[in-house]
Scaffold this motif. Structure first.
Motif, PDB file in Angstrom:
ATOM      1  N   LEU A 227       0.837  -1.201   0.000  1.00 33.04           N
ATOM      2  CA  LEU A 227       0.000   0.000   0.000  1.00 33.04           C
ATOM      3  C   LEU A 227       0.868   1.244   0.000  1.00 33.04           C
ATOM      4  N   LYS A 228       1.887   1.235   0.820  1.00 34.77           N
ATOM      5  CA  LYS A 228       2.756   2.398   0.954  1.00 34.77           C
ATOM      6  C   LYS A 228       3.500   2.670  -0.354  1.00 34.77           C
ATOM      7  N   THR A 229       3.988   1.603  -0.981  1.00 34.07           N
ATOM      8  CA  THR A 229       4.715   1.762  -2.235  1.00 34.07           C
ATOM      9  C   THR A 229       3.792   2.244  -3.355  1.00 34.07           C
ATOM     10  N   ALA A 230       2.618   1.641  -3.433  1.00 25.20           N
ATOM     11  CA  ALA A 230       1.676   2.048  -4.472  1.00 25.20           C
ATOM     12  C   ALA A 230       1.289   3.512  -4.282  1.00 25.20           C
ATOM     13  N   ARG A 231       1.091   3.886  -3.020  1.00 27.05           N
ATOM     14  CA  ARG A 231       0.705   5.271  -2.739  1.00 27.05           C
ATOM     15  C   ARG A 231       1.817   6.228  -3.124  1.00 27.05           C
ATOM     16  N   PHE A 232       3.044   5.823  -2.849  1.00 35.85           N
ATOM     17  CA  PHE A 232       4.202   6.656  -3.210  1.00 35.85           C
ATOM     18  C   PHE A 232       4.266   6.885  -4.722  1.00 35.85           C
ATOM     19  N   VAL A 233       4.173   5.801  -5.476  1.00 36.89           N
ATOM     20  CA  VAL A 233       4.259   5.922  -6.937  1.00 36.89           C
ATOM     21  C   VAL A 233       3.078   6.742  -7.471  1.00 36.89           C
ATOM     22  N   GLU A 234       1.907   6.466  -6.962  1.00 35.32           N
ATOM     23  CA  GLU A 234       0.731   7.206  -7.429  1.00 35.32           C
ATOM     24  C   GLU A 234       0.839   8.695  -7.131  1.00 35.32           C
ATOM     25  N   ASN A 235       1.303   9.029  -5.937  1.00 36.95           N
ATOM     26  CA  ASN A 235       1.468  10.445  -5.599  1.00 36.95           C
ATOM     27  C   ASN A 235       2.422  11.127  -6.567  1.00 36.95           C
ATOM     28  N   GLU A 236       3.518  10.453  -6.885  1.00 34.79           N
ATOM     29  CA  GLU A 236       4.485  11.002  -7.829  1.00 34.79           C
ATOM     30  C   GLU A 236       3.853  11.212  -9.202  1.00 34.79           C
ATOM     31  N   LEU A 237       3.199  10.164  -9.685  1.00 29.49           N
ATOM     32  CA  LEU A 237       2.602  10.241 -11.024  1.00 29.49           C
ATOM     33  C   LEU A 237       1.523  11.322 -11.074  1.00 29.49           C
ATOM     34  N   ARG A 238       0.730  11.384 -10.013  1.00 27.79           N
ATOM     35  CA  ARG A 238      -0.348  12.390  -9.987  1.00 27.79           C
ATOM     36  C   ARG A 238       0.213  13.784 -10.131  1.00 27.79           C
ATOM     37  N   GLU A 239       1.263  14.056  -9.357  1.00 23.75           N
ATOM     38  CA  GLU A 239       1.837  15.397  -9.391  1.00 23.75           C
ATOM     39  C   GLU A 239       2.435  15.722 -10.760  1.00 23.75           C
ATOM     40  N   ARG A 240       3.143  14.756 -11.336  1.00 25.05           N
ATOM     41  CA  ARG A 240       3.745  14.998 -12.651  1.00 25.05           C
ATOM     42  C   ARG A 240       2.677  15.181 -13.720  1.00 25.05           C
ATOM     43  N   MET A 241       1.618  14.392 -13.626  1.00 35.63           N
ATOM     44  CA  MET A 241       0.515  14.505 -14.578  1.00 35.63           C
ATOM     45  C   MET A 241      -0.136  15.897 -14.484  1.00 35.63           C
ATOM     46  N   ARG A 242      -0.276  16.354 -13.256  1.00 37.03           N
ATOM     47  CA  ARG A 242      -0.886  17.666 -13.035  1.00 37.03           C
ATOM     48  C   ARG A 242      -0.003  18.776 -13.582  1.00 37.03           C
ATOM     49  N   ILE A 243       1.293  18.726 -13.231  1.00 34.53           N
ATOM     50  CA  ILE A 243       2.196  19.801 -13.614  1.00 34.53           C
ATOM     51  C   ILE A 243       2.451  19.808 -15.118  1.00 34.53           C
ATOM     52  N   THR A 244       2.677  18.635 -15.682  1.00 36.52           N
ATOM     53  CA  THR A 244       3.080  18.554 -17.085  1.00 36.52           C
ATOM     54  C   THR A 244       1.898  18.668 -18.045  1.00 36.52           C
TER      55      THR A 244
ATOM     56  N   LEU B  27       1.424  -1.792 -13.594  1.00 34.42           N
ATOM     57  CA  LEU B  27      -0.002  -1.994 -13.857  1.00 34.42           C
ATOM     58  C   LEU B  27      -0.542  -3.183 -13.065  1.00 34.42           C
ATOM     59  N   HIS B  28       0.254  -4.234 -12.946  1.00 34.07           N
ATOM     60  CA  HIS B  28      -0.171  -5.379 -12.142  1.00 34.07           C
ATOM     61  C   HIS B  28      -0.297  -4.999 -10.672  1.00 34.07           C
ATOM     62  N   MET B  29       0.657  -4.221 -10.227  1.00 32.66           N
ATOM     63  CA  MET B  29       0.657  -3.818  -8.822  1.00 32.66           C
ATOM     64  C   MET B  29      -0.563  -2.962  -8.516  1.00 32.66           C
ATOM     65  N   LEU B  30      -0.846  -2.050  -9.427  1.00 27.52           N
ATOM     66  CA  LEU B  30      -1.986  -1.161  -9.256  1.00 27.52           C
ATOM     67  C   LEU B  30      -3.282  -1.954  -9.221  1.00 27.52           C
ATOM     68  N   LYS B  31      -3.398  -2.901 -10.118  1.00 25.64           N
ATOM     69  CA  LYS B  31      -4.616  -3.690 -10.206  1.00 25.64           C
ATOM     70  C   LYS B  31      -4.824  -4.527  -8.944  1.00 25.64           C
ATOM     71  N   THR B  32      -3.747  -5.103  -8.456  1.00 28.69           N
ATOM     72  CA  THR B  32      -3.842  -5.937  -7.258  1.00 28.69           C
ATOM     73  C   THR B  32      -4.171  -5.097  -6.029  1.00 28.69           C
ATOM     74  N   ALA B  33      -3.488  -3.971  -5.903  1.00 32.72           N
ATOM     75  CA  ALA B  33      -3.757  -3.088  -4.758  1.00 32.72           C
ATOM     76  C   ALA B  33      -5.197  -2.607  -4.796  1.00 32.72           C
ATOM     77  N   ARG B  34      -5.677  -2.279  -5.986  1.00 36.26           N
ATOM     78  CA  ARG B  34      -7.048  -1.796  -6.125  1.00 36.26           C
ATOM     79  C   ARG B  34      -8.048  -2.881  -5.753  1.00 36.26           C
TER      80      ARG B  34
END
Lengths: 155, 155
Positions: free
Chosen positions: A24-41, B21-28
């Motif tokens: 959960l922690k790792t997925a949240r970390f990656v998602e937070n990063e991607l979200r911010e980059r998606m927003r900014i870029t 993508l696999h990680m995201l799907k599983t976490a979700r």
DNA sequence: GCTCAAAATTTTAGGCTTGAAATATATTCA
DNA sequence: TGAATATATTTCAAGCCTAAAATTTTGAGC
């Protein structure tokens, strides 16, 4: 009493809980990063990107219900995201011949072009964020992930 | 051109994307399950549970800012969740001596009791959802997850 | 003391998400 | 045909979440 870890002596349930919290922690970390980059870029969001990715794979379009099922999110959720993608001109709703209930959703040429740009950058971001994961680990990793869903999820 | 997988010949970036993508799907999948069970069994939510778990580990209380940092969510987010936990009587806000800006947040006895009940059930749910993950895999799995955050996240 | 930057928190606007109710259309079958 | 049921989608209320702005208090340097 349930099974215990032969090495640590801790119950398996505690080990699995620990694994889940790390995941959960790792997925949240990656998602937070991607979200911010998606927003900014791109002044966009991950849910919008996910929807566009799905539509890009099926150029002839998808029903709203197919979209929500594939993305594992609720029906009403997709409605709102599509509304905004339509406003931005990336997506069109097309009525389905022979069934007035259904709506087909398709990327516009503008949407296809924009998605290609975003997807290439998105892949680079993932590559950078996961540069610590080496090739020989990846297949094992994916196997383990799939084990979790096996027997539970039927898609 | 970037590195390629020596086995498949695919670029590493594609492999890493596939892993993500696999990680995201599983976490979700796991999160959706847990959310529904939390709602049905306790009329509660995962974010509320996460906050209570953090407070349970630090009985003397945590600052709002510590909470949001540990949970990797925004400040304003925690404010709303705490508001509702206070309404339910599971949490109290305590003013901090010597700093009128800060607020300490603590579980009430009712909150401690409720959390113990929920946590036990939560652990059983995880154990059930992950029953396909075997002991010998878990440490490798956690290692791989930690590799992803290593060098990127500093906490 | 005064000023001003830093820190802790809340507020706000907007988007995401859900489950449930509502709407509209299609299908089944008596 | 007509009634009941099923399907596709949207709407709704409520909660989650973020970034940015606002508020209040603290602390540093003068």
């Amino acid at each position: 009493m349930s099974a215990t870890d032969p090495v640590t002596g801790h119950p398996m349930s505690k080990q699995r809980l620990r694994l889940w919290l790390h995941m959960l922690k790792t997925a949240r970390f990656v998602e937070n990063e991607l979200r911010e980059r998606m927003r900014i870029t791109y002044q966009s969001t991950l849910p919008r990107f996910d929807v566009m990715a799905m539509l890009d794979r099926t150029r002839e379009g998808l029903l709203m219900s197919q979209l929500s099922q594939q993305l594992m999110v609720s029906n009403g959720n997709v409605t709102g995201i599509i509304d905004r993608l339509v406003q931005d001109g990336y997506v069109v709703r097309v009525s389905v011949k022979g069934d007035k209930r259904a709506t087909l959703v398709r990327l516009t040429p503008k949407g296809i072009e924009k998605f290609a740009e975003m997807a290439a950058e998105h892949e680079r971001w993932i590559d950078e964020l996961m540069d610590n994961v080496q090739d020989q680990d990846i297949e094992h990793f994916i196997d383990a992930l799939n084990h979790i869903r096996k027997d539970h999820q039927h898609d």
